[in-house]
Design a protein around this motif. Structure first.
Motif, PDB file in Angstrom:
ATOM      1  N   ILE A 142      43.363  49.101  47.217  1.00  0.00           N
ATOM      2  CA  ILE A 142      42.394  48.562  48.168  1.00  0.00           C
ATOM      3  C   ILE A 142      41.830  49.675  49.044  1.00  0.00           C
ATOM      4  N   THR A 145      39.378  51.637  46.921  1.00  0.00           N
ATOM      5  CA  THR A 145      38.137  50.907  46.701  1.00  0.00           C
ATOM      6  C   THR A 145      37.295  50.857  47.968  1.00  0.00           C
ATOM      7  N   ALA A 258      44.283  43.115  44.964  1.00  0.00           N
ATOM      8  CA  ALA A 258      43.424  44.299  44.940  1.00  0.00           C
ATOM      9  C   ALA A 258      42.097  44.003  44.252  1.00  0.00           C
ATOM     10  N   MET A 259      42.137  43.219  43.180  1.00  0.00           N
ATOM     11  CA  MET A 259      40.906  42.855  42.480  1.00  0.00           C
ATOM     12  C   MET A 259      40.024  41.984  43.362  1.00  0.00           C
ATOM     13  N   GLY A 262      38.439  44.035  46.061  1.00  0.00           N
ATOM     14  CA  GLY A 262      37.352  44.861  45.542  1.00  0.00           C
ATOM     15  C   GLY A 262      36.056  44.076  45.413  1.00  0.00           C
ATOM     16  N   TRP A 266      32.680  44.713  47.765  1.00  0.00           N
ATOM     17  CA  TRP A 266      31.394  45.002  47.122  1.00  0.00           C
ATOM     18  C   TRP A 266      30.302  44.076  47.685  1.00  0.00           C
TER      19      TRP A 266
END
Length: 271
Positions: A142, A145, A258-259, A262, A266
């Motif tokens: 994280i 990113t 974490a995904m 992200g 974004w």
């Protein structure tokens, strides 16, 4: 050891009982020692180079015999003028390494002073608050990113240790560049947001929450992301200005922390 680069003989440390080596091993293996001594360790040429470039508080650097011949010339002597440099045997390097393919470059750093959240927050900034996140790999990813997409700061509340070797390795140098506020009380975080006029968004799994894709993130914004297994506590999510969710059309209803972070970051930085 004779150095081809310098043309002189260098003393090589071979014993793990050397005081500097013992300190490195303690810091590498013990959260308590890192906290008590306010120091942490780095391993790997790229990570240490990034730390030096970002003016991190590097105190000692260890090269194995092979690594000294390969890497020492690449590290500016100006950058290392305040750093104690030691040469250790290749065998000792393998013993103290925490990686599968050690590069033979290690460092001891001082943990920087804690940053003041209230005075550092920007009223128009973009922030991520991680509450009770426990997986070091997730935390490191994280942070990395956030660095990539241009988040203004990461705020940690009741999370796993920022300066553990695994977290620092996972950030791949981003920990040295990002504004990270560690050990923050969640109620104090909300108080700071209110004073700065920053809107807070709870990332939740809730069909009634606003679709992330339609959320405007106007002005200063902070998204809160919770524990990997349980998400945000209800009482924390309810304190947020708004609840947002990643709408899914596939066969699962949740993502790795974490995904998810992200995707949210974004969207935050591309409005």
């Amino acid at each position: 050891m004779f150095s081809k680069k310098s043309g002189v003989f260098l003393s090589v440390i071979t014993s793990k009982d050397n005081p500097s080596v013992k300190l490195y091993m303690k810091l590498s293996s013990s959260k308590k020692e890192r906290k008590n001594l306010s120091m942490y360790v780095l391993e790997g040429y790229r990570l240490i180079t990034d730390a030096i470039k970002e003016n991190s508080l590097v105190r000692q650097i260890f090269f194995t015999e092979d690594a000294y011949e390969k890497y020492s010339g690449s590290l500016s002597q100006v950058d290392l003028k305040e750093v104690k440099t030691l040469i250790i045997s290749n065998e000792l390097g393998i013993k103290i390494s925490c990686t599968e393919k050690p590069q033979g470059v290690f460092a001891i750093c001082s943990i920087p002073p804690e940053k003041n959240l209230k005075s550092s927050l920007k009223s128009d900034g973009r922030y991520v608050v991680l509450h009770q996140l426990q997986d070091p790999g997730n935390l490191g990813m994280i942070i990395r990113t956030a660095d990539a997409v241009g988040i203004d700061g990461i705020i940690l509340s009741q999370c796993c240790e920022l300066y553990s070797p695994k977290v620092i390795r996972s950030t791949m140098g981003s920990a040295f560049r990002m504004n990270i506020f560690d050990g923050c009380d969640i109620d104090s975080v909300f108080s700071c947001f209110k004073e700065k006029g920053i809107s807070s968004y709870a990332a939740v799994i809730d069909k009634d929450a606003e679709d992330l894709r339609t959320c405007s993130f106007n002005g200063g914004s902070a998204v809160l992301i919770g524990n990997e297994g349980n998400g945000l506590p209800v009482q924390v999510a309810d304190k947020c200005t708004q609840k947002v969710t990643i709408k899914m059309t596939g066969h699962i209803n949740s993502l790795n922390a974490a995904m998810a972070a992200g995707i949210i970051m974004w969207e935050m930085t591309n409005k």
